[in-house]
Scaffold this motif. Structure first.
Motif, PDB file in Angstrom:
ATOM      1  N   ASN A 126       0.830  -1.205   0.000  1.00  0.00           N
ATOM      2  CA  ASN A 126       0.000   0.000   0.000  1.00  0.00           C
ATOM      3  C   ASN A 126       0.865   1.256   0.000  1.00  0.00           C
ATOM      4  O   ASN A 126       0.558   2.229  -0.702  1.00  0.00           O
ATOM      5  CB  ASN A 126      -0.934   0.006   1.207  1.00  0.00           C
ATOM      6  CG  ASN A 126      -2.015  -1.043   1.114  1.00  0.00           C
ATOM      7  OD1 ASN A 126      -2.291  -1.561   0.025  1.00  0.00           O
ATOM      8  ND2 ASN A 126      -2.617  -1.377   2.227  1.00  0.00           N
TER       9      ASN A 126
ATOM     10  N   TYR B 124       0.782   4.214  -2.822  1.00  0.00           N
ATOM     11  CA  TYR B 124       0.553   5.634  -2.549  1.00  0.00           C
ATOM     12  C   TYR B 124       1.736   6.488  -3.009  1.00  0.00           C
ATOM     13  O   TYR B 124       1.551   7.603  -3.508  1.00  0.00           O
ATOM     14  CB  TYR B 124       0.259   5.860  -1.067  1.00  0.00           C
ATOM     15  CG  TYR B 124      -1.066   5.278  -0.641  1.00  0.00           C
ATOM     16  CD1 TYR B 124      -2.224   5.502  -1.377  1.00  0.00           C
ATOM     17  CD2 TYR B 124      -1.166   4.486   0.492  1.00  0.00           C
ATOM     18  CE1 TYR B 124      -3.436   4.961  -0.993  1.00  0.00           C
ATOM     19  CE2 TYR B 124      -2.386   3.946   0.884  1.00  0.00           C
ATOM     20  CZ  TYR B 124      -3.518   4.189   0.124  1.00  0.00           C
ATOM     21  OH  TYR B 124      -4.734   3.655   0.505  1.00  0.00           O
TER      22      TYR B 124
ATOM     23  N   ARG C 294      -3.343   8.923   3.658  1.00  0.00           N
ATOM     24  CA  ARG C 294      -3.342   7.456   3.642  1.00  0.00           C
ATOM     25  C   ARG C 294      -1.916   6.927   3.745  1.00  0.00           C
ATOM     26  O   ARG C 294      -1.669   5.933   4.433  1.00  0.00           O
ATOM     27  CB  ARG C 294      -4.006   6.927   2.357  1.00  0.00           C
ATOM     28  CG  ARG C 294      -5.492   7.195   2.271  1.00  0.00           C
ATOM     29  CD  ARG C 294      -6.278   6.539   3.390  1.00  0.00           C
ATOM     30  NE  ARG C 294      -6.032   5.113   3.411  1.00  0.00           N
ATOM     31  CZ  ARG C 294      -5.905   4.363   4.512  1.00  0.00           C
ATOM     32  NH1 ARG C 294      -6.028   4.902   5.695  1.00  0.00           N
ATOM     33  NH2 ARG C 294      -5.667   3.082   4.425  1.00  0.00           N
ATOM     34  N   LEU C 295      -0.975   7.582   3.079  1.00  0.00           N
ATOM     35  CA  LEU C 295       0.424   7.172   3.155  1.00  0.00           C
ATOM     36  C   LEU C 295       0.937   7.269   4.592  1.00  0.00           C
ATOM     37  O   LEU C 295       1.589   6.346   5.089  1.00  0.00           O
ATOM     38  CB  LEU C 295       1.281   8.027   2.219  1.00  0.00           C
ATOM     39  CG  LEU C 295       2.780   7.751   2.197  1.00  0.00           C
ATOM     40  CD1 LEU C 295       3.080   6.321   1.800  1.00  0.00           C
ATOM     41  CD2 LEU C 295       3.470   8.726   1.256  1.00  0.00           C
TER      42      LEU C 295
ATOM     43  N   VAL D 290      -4.190  11.146  -0.461  1.00  0.00           N
ATOM     44  CA  VAL D 290      -3.149  10.136  -0.630  1.00  0.00           C
ATOM     45  C   VAL D 290      -2.042  10.336   0.403  1.00  0.00           C
ATOM     46  O   VAL D 290      -1.544   9.359   0.985  1.00  0.00           O
ATOM     47  CB  VAL D 290      -2.582  10.164  -2.071  1.00  0.00           C
ATOM     48  CG1 VAL D 290      -1.365   9.268  -2.201  1.00  0.00           C
ATOM     49  CG2 VAL D 290      -3.661   9.753  -3.075  1.00  0.00           C
TER      50      VAL D 290
END
Length: 74
Positions: A15, A19, A38-39, A35
């Motif tokens: 993941n 990203y 989320r990273l 993004v």
């Protein structure tokens, strides 16, 4: 349990790479913020899981706490 944690670590790393690839593309500001968030979440989860899975911390060879006799042998 180790196998499960290793699988989870691989998933987080996958993941994170996804990203990072997305951030190298053209994104709107809203998409970029999402993004990046989320990273950061994935990196934090990976760090916590890695610390839980591999709790041993080895000192580096340049560690100041090593005795002088041991440092000369390194």
């Amino acid at each position: 349990m180790l196998d499960v944690n290793l699988a989870r670590i691989r998933t987080h790393r996958t993941n994170i790479h996804r990203y990072q690839r997305l951030l190298r593309t053209k994104l709107s500001e809203l998409e970029r913020r999402f993004v990046e968030g989320r990273l950061a979440d994935e990196q934090a989860a990976l760090d916590a899981l890695a610390a839980e899975t591999f709790p041993i911390i080895l000192p580096s060879p340049n560690c100041q706490s090593a005795s002088p006799g041991l440092r000369s042998e390194l």
